[in-house]
Design a protein around this motif. Structure first.
Motif, PDB file in Angstrom:
ATOM      1  N   TRP A 103      37.807  44.213  46.105  1.00 28.32           N
ATOM      2  CA  TRP A 103      37.967  43.583  44.789  1.00 28.32           C
ATOM      3  C   TRP A 103      38.732  42.257  44.869  1.00 28.32           C
ATOM      4  CZ3 TRP A 103      42.636  42.559  42.353  1.00 28.32           C
ATOM      5  CH2 TRP A 103      43.765  43.086  42.974  1.00 28.32           C
ATOM      6  N   LEU A 104      39.514  42.027  45.935  1.00 26.09           N
ATOM      7  CA  LEU A 104      40.254  40.771  46.064  1.00 26.09           C
ATOM      8  C   LEU A 104      39.331  39.562  46.213  1.00 26.09           C
ATOM      9  CD1 LEU A 104      43.341  41.600  48.348  1.00 26.09           C
ATOM     10  CD2 LEU A 104      43.358  40.815  45.967  1.00 26.09           C
ATOM     11  N   THR A 105      38.091  39.800  46.658  1.00 24.91           N
ATOM     12  CA  THR A 105      37.150  38.687  46.814  1.00 24.91           C
ATOM     13  C   THR A 105      36.419  38.351  45.523  1.00 24.91           C
ATOM     14  OG1 THR A 105      35.406  40.223  47.528  1.00 24.91           O
ATOM     15  CG2 THR A 105      36.811  39.265  49.248  1.00 24.91           C
ATOM     16  N   SER A 106      36.668  39.130  44.464  1.00 22.47           N
ATOM     17  CA  SER A 106      36.066  38.837  43.159  1.00 22.47           C
ATOM     18  C   SER A 106      36.875  37.766  42.440  1.00 22.47           C
ATOM     19  CB  SER A 106      36.010  40.104  42.311  1.00 22.47           C
ATOM     20  OG  SER A 106      37.331  40.556  42.008  1.00 22.47           O
ATOM     21  N   THR A 107      36.363  37.277  41.316  1.00 22.65           N
ATOM     22  CA  THR A 107      37.060  36.247  40.545  1.00 22.65           C
ATOM     23  C   THR A 107      38.423  36.727  40.072  1.00 22.65           C
ATOM     24  OG1 THR A 107      34.935  35.342  39.795  1.00 22.65           O
ATOM     25  CG2 THR A 107      36.906  34.721  38.552  1.00 22.65           C
ATOM     26  N   ALA A 152      48.116  33.410  51.719  1.00 21.87           N
ATOM     27  CA  ALA A 152      46.898  32.762  51.213  1.00 21.87           C
ATOM     28  C   ALA A 152      45.793  32.767  52.255  1.00 21.87           C
ATOM     29  CB  ALA A 152      47.218  31.340  50.772  1.00 21.87           C
ATOM     30  N   SER A 153      46.158  32.530  53.526  1.00 16.97           N
ATOM     31  CA  SER A 153      45.141  32.462  54.577  1.00 16.97           C
ATOM     32  C   SER A 153      44.614  33.839  54.968  1.00 16.97           C
ATOM     33  CB  SER A 153      45.726  31.774  55.816  1.00 16.97           C
ATOM     34  OG  SER A 153      46.793  32.532  56.361  1.00 16.97           O
ATOM     35  N   LEU A 186      42.265  35.443  41.266  1.00 15.28           N
ATOM     36  CA  LEU A 186      43.288  35.030  40.320  1.00 15.28           C
ATOM     37  C   LEU A 186      44.594  35.778  40.585  1.00 15.28           C
ATOM     38  CD1 LEU A 186      44.214  33.490  37.816  1.00 15.28           C
ATOM     39  CD2 LEU A 186      43.267  35.337  36.411  1.00 15.28           C
ATOM     40  N   VAL A 187      44.491  37.087  40.784  1.00 16.53           N
ATOM     41  CA  VAL A 187      45.689  37.890  41.099  1.00 16.53           C
ATOM     42  C   VAL A 187      46.296  37.421  42.414  1.00 16.53           C
ATOM     43  CG1 VAL A 187      46.524  40.213  41.635  1.00 16.53           C
ATOM     44  CG2 VAL A 187      44.860  39.872  39.797  1.00 16.53           C
ATOM     45  N   PHE A 188      45.446  37.114  43.377  1.00 10.87           N
ATOM     46  CA  PHE A 188      45.899  36.629  44.683  1.00 10.87           C
ATOM     47  C   PHE A 188      46.654  35.311  44.530  1.00 10.87           C
ATOM     48  CE2 PHE A 188      44.956  35.571  49.260  1.00 10.87           C
ATOM     49  CZ  PHE A 188      45.635  36.661  49.772  1.00 10.87           C
TER      50      PHE A 188
END
Length: 308
Positions: free
Chosen positions: A61-65, A47-48, A69-71
């Protein structure tokens, strides 16, 4: 660049690691999910890791909404064992609820302290030193130990309620070089603990204690005789005797004669539960009319683990 601040990535990453661990511990306490220290650490670390990703790869793309959610799904999958889709969704919703609650509380503290806040790229930015937001550090220092003890208490309560209270187990008692086998039942009403040593107190009837002691010695281990006949007992018995105060429902405080045995081992389908040097209360009558069991097992031994 003029006016640019310095960010100490290691300090900010550590702050987020502790914050994520605190949120995951609170989530575990709320949903009562099973996990391990290794899984919790790995989930908090994962998570960190969004911190360096956001700094060095802000357009990923991980910083998108959708990416967040996937993260989140990945974090929950790492932290807790998958038992059912319903449980997984409950864990995810609780994770978000606790995250938003803590985030909202932190914003409230910033507003109360009149801290300067701005929105940059969809993220809330507080103007502080490069070591991380001091309000966040305050939440971690206060909230992390609180969340840990809260989760520990919740999981112990779950263990007590989930164990099969009506089940009867094989029990082996070891004392003074002798081993006695009997049947014991977990008694949720037996919460008796010696107030001095904090040892759990088990209750055994006369058929069990009679295999350790001679009849005349067993007879002297009654509360109305023990004080006057203590010196008549063998020295090894004298050193083992303890008087434990207790109060039964509808009666005044009383004393229970107990002996300090070497070990109690309870046979369960998951393995043996062992308790070293517990106290065994001497009962001079049958615990049940059909003699289905001869011992009342303290319920907290099921919480303490295999060796307590």
């Amino acid at each position: 660049m003029k006016g640019a601040g310095v960010i100490y990535l290691d300090a900010v990453w550590l702050l987020n690691l502790l914050m994520d661990a605190m949120i995951l511990y609170l989530t575990q306490g709320v949903v009562r999910a099973r996990s391990s220290k290794i899984r919790m650490f790995c989930a908090a670390f994962a998570a960190s890791s969004i911190v360096p990703i956001s700094i060095f790869m802000p357009d990923l793309w991980l910083t998108s909404t959708l990416g967040k959610l996937v993260f989140s799904l990945l974090i929950i999958g790492i932290a807790f064992s998958f038992t059912s889709l319903r449980a997984f969704i409950l864990q995810l919703v609780s994770f978000y609820f606790i995250t938003f609650s803590i985030g909202g509380s932190m914003l409230g503290v910033h507003f109360f302290l009149a801290t300067e806040i701005s929105i940059q790229g969809g993220s809330i930015v507080t103007f502080s030193g490069g070591y991380g937001d001091p309000v966040s550090w305050m939440f971690v220092c206060i909230g992390f130990p609180c969340s840990f003890f809260f989760t520990k208490w919740r999981m112990e309560q779950v263990s007590v309620h989930q164990m099969k209270l009506e089940n009867i187990y094989d029990v082996k008692i070891t004392w003074n070089g002798k081993e006695v086998l009997c049947r014991g039942m977990v008694d949720s009403g037996n919460q008796l603990i010696d107030p001095i040593s904090r040892k759990m107190v088990f209750l055994a009837d006369h058929t069990v204690m009679g295999q350790f002691l001679e009849p005349e010695v067993l007879e002297k281990l009654q509360v109305d005789q023990i004080l006057t006949s203590m010196e008549e007992l063998p020295s090894d018995i004298q050193s083992s005797v303890r008087l434990v105060p207790f109060q039964a429902a509808g009666s005044k405080g009383q004393l229970l004669v107990t002996v300090l045995v070497d070990q109690i081992s309870i046979v369960t389908p998951q393995g043996n539960l062992e308790m070293k040097q517990p106290l065994v209360g001497v009962q001079h009558h049958d615990l049940t009319h059909d003699r289905l069991y001869q011992m009342l097992i303290h319920p907290h031994i099921m919480v303490k683990g295999k060796t307590a």
